[in-house]
Design a protein around this motif. Structure first.
Motif, PDB file in Angstrom:
ATOM      1  N   LEU A  16      33.820  16.033  37.291  1.00 36.01           N
ATOM      2  CA  LEU A  16      32.708  15.089  37.271  1.00 36.01           C
ATOM      3  C   LEU A  16      33.232  13.748  36.790  1.00 36.01           C
ATOM      4  CD1 LEU A  16      30.005  17.348  35.626  1.00 36.01           C
ATOM      5  CD2 LEU A  16      30.259  16.807  38.053  1.00 36.01           C
ATOM      6  N   PRO A  17      32.863  12.651  37.360  1.00 31.25           N
ATOM      7  CA  PRO A  17      31.983  12.552  38.507  1.00 31.25           C
ATOM      8  C   PRO A  17      32.663  13.033  39.792  1.00 31.25           C
ATOM      9  CG  PRO A  17      32.780  10.376  37.882  1.00 31.25           C
ATOM     10  CD  PRO A  17      33.299  11.345  36.864  1.00 31.25           C
ATOM     11  N   PRO A  18      31.868  13.451  40.775  1.00 34.84           N
ATOM     12  CA  PRO A  18      32.427  13.948  42.038  1.00 34.84           C
ATOM     13  C   PRO A  18      33.344  12.908  42.693  1.00 34.84           C
ATOM     14  CG  PRO A  18      30.066  14.384  41.923  1.00 34.84           C
ATOM     15  CD  PRO A  18      30.407  13.488  40.753  1.00 34.84           C
ATOM     16  N   GLY A  19      34.456  13.376  43.236  1.00 35.64           N
ATOM     17  CA  GLY A  19      35.383  12.487  43.940  1.00 35.64           C
ATOM     18  C   GLY A  19      36.314  11.696  43.052  1.00 35.64           C
ATOM     19  N   ILE A  20      36.263  11.922  41.741  1.00 38.33           N
ATOM     20  CA  ILE A  20      37.065  11.119  40.806  1.00 38.33           C
ATOM     21  C   ILE A  20      38.567  11.239  41.089  1.00 38.33           C
ATOM     22  CG2 ILE A  20      37.121  12.886  38.986  1.00 38.33           C
ATOM     23  CD1 ILE A  20      36.760   9.150  38.311  1.00 38.33           C
ATOM     24  N   LEU A  21      39.049  12.443  41.403  1.00 37.47           N
ATOM     25  CA  LEU A  21      40.490  12.601  41.617  1.00 37.47           C
ATOM     26  C   LEU A  21      40.945  11.888  42.886  1.00 37.47           C
ATOM     27  CD1 LEU A  21      41.134  16.264  40.450  1.00 37.47           C
ATOM     28  CD2 LEU A  21      41.199  14.141  39.137  1.00 37.47           C
ATOM     29  N   GLU A  22      40.105  11.866  43.905  1.00 33.03           N
ATOM     30  CA  GLU A  22      40.449  11.118  45.123  1.00 33.03           C
ATOM     31  C   GLU A  22      40.521   9.620  44.818  1.00 33.03           C
ATOM     32  OE1 GLU A  22      41.614  12.568  47.752  1.00 33.03           O
ATOM     33  OE2 GLU A  22      41.122  14.532  46.921  1.00 33.03           O
ATOM     34  N   ASN A  23      39.656   9.149  43.930  1.00 30.79           N
ATOM     35  CA  ASN A  23      39.712   7.737  43.521  1.00 30.79           C
ATOM     36  C   ASN A  23      41.003   7.435  42.761  1.00 30.79           C
ATOM     37  OD1 ASN A  23      37.205   7.296  44.650  1.00 30.79           O
ATOM     38  ND2 ASN A  23      36.109   7.536  42.721  1.00 30.79           N
ATOM     39  N   VAL A  24      41.424   8.359  41.912  1.00 29.30           N
ATOM     40  CA  VAL A  24      42.681   8.193  41.168  1.00 29.30           C
ATOM     41  C   VAL A  24      43.853   8.130  42.145  1.00 29.30           C
ATOM     42  CG1 VAL A  24      44.271   9.311  39.545  1.00 29.30           C
ATOM     43  CG2 VAL A  24      41.811   9.246  39.043  1.00 29.30           C
ATOM     44  N   ILE A  25      43.881   9.032  43.119  1.00 29.69           N
ATOM     45  CA  ILE A  25      44.958   9.044  44.118  1.00 29.69           C
ATOM     46  C   ILE A  25      44.986   7.723  44.882  1.00 29.69           C
ATOM     47  CG2 ILE A  25      45.687  10.081  46.310  1.00 29.69           C
ATOM     48  CD1 ILE A  25      44.703  12.782  45.144  1.00 29.69           C
ATOM     49  N   SER A  26      43.840   7.273  45.297  1.00 32.01           N
ATOM     50  CA  SER A  26      43.755   6.020  46.043  1.00 32.01           C
ATOM     51  C   SER A  26      44.308   4.847  45.222  1.00 32.01           C
ATOM     52  CB  SER A  26      42.293   5.770  46.422  1.00 32.01           C
ATOM     53  OG  SER A  26      42.160   4.556  47.089  1.00 32.01           O
ATOM     54  N   GLU A  27      43.945   4.805  43.958  1.00 32.50           N
ATOM     55  CA  GLU A  27      44.419   3.720  43.088  1.00 32.50           C
ATOM     56  C   GLU A  27      45.928   3.817  42.870  1.00 32.50           C
ATOM     57  OE1 GLU A  27      43.770   0.176  41.412  1.00 32.50           O
ATOM     58  OE2 GLU A  27      42.249   1.380  42.416  1.00 32.50           O
ATOM     59  N   CYS A  28      46.445   5.016  42.697  1.00 33.61           N
ATOM     60  CA  CYS A  28      47.891   5.197  42.509  1.00 33.61           C
ATOM     61  C   CYS A  28      48.663   4.777  43.748  1.00 33.61           C
ATOM     62  CB  CYS A  28      48.209   6.649  42.168  1.00 33.61           C
ATOM     63  SG  CYS A  28      47.707   7.126  40.504  1.00 33.61           S
TER      64      CYS A  28
END
Length: 158
Positions: A16-28
């Motif tokens: 939580l929040p949903p999609g947080i890990l995809e946001n981290v990957i995108s930023e990295c």
């Protein structure tokens, strides 16, 4: 409340929040070579399985700061040594890795060891469980000290 996350129970869809890990990957992926994704949180918050999952998707190596826990070394004798962490060795390992590329660094107070390019905090801070060997290491550390880095994310494992 921190939930102890066993590696076999790891499921990125439970964050939580949903999609947080995809946001981290995108930023990295937007970060330049030689960047660090720093993952911190209390014991049992899911740092290790999360770091492995993210590192696999990013094709970045992981430095697990628990490997520098003096209490876990075979030569550690509580009658002769004070418990703690080898901060100098941690910093050296991260610095050496950053010279050749990007890295994921995970551990309690990982932001104390490495200036994060992208920061992911797991669980609430401060946590409820605190062992003696962490007390001195944590000292006045606060994840809020790293606000303003390229990106900072807060997540909880459901």
């Amino acid at each position: 409340m921190n939930t102890f996350v066993r590696p076999e129970e790891f499921d990125p869809d439970r964050f939580l929040p949903p999609g947080i890990l995809e946001n981290v990957i995108s930023e990295c992926r937007r970060a330049p070579n030689g960047s660090s994704l720093v993952i911190d949180g209390w014991p049992g918050s899911g740092k290790t399985p999360t770091s492995k999952w993210l590192a696999q998707r990013l094709c970045w190596p992981v430095i697990h700061l628990d490997e520098y826990n003096l209490n876990q070394r075979p030569e550690f004798d509580p009658k002769q040594h004070s418990p703690g962490f080898d901060e100098e060795a941690m910093m050296d390992a991260v610095a050496c890795r950053l010279k050749v590329g990007s890295v994921v660094v995970e551990g309690v107070c990982a932001g104390r060891i490495c200036k994060p390019s992208v920061m992911l905090h797991l669980g609430r801070w401060p946590g409820t469980r605190l062992i003696k060997s962490l007390t001195a290491f944590i000292a006045d550390y606060s994840p809020e000290l790293h606000e303003g880095v390229q990106s900072t994310f807060w997540a909880n494992f459901e």
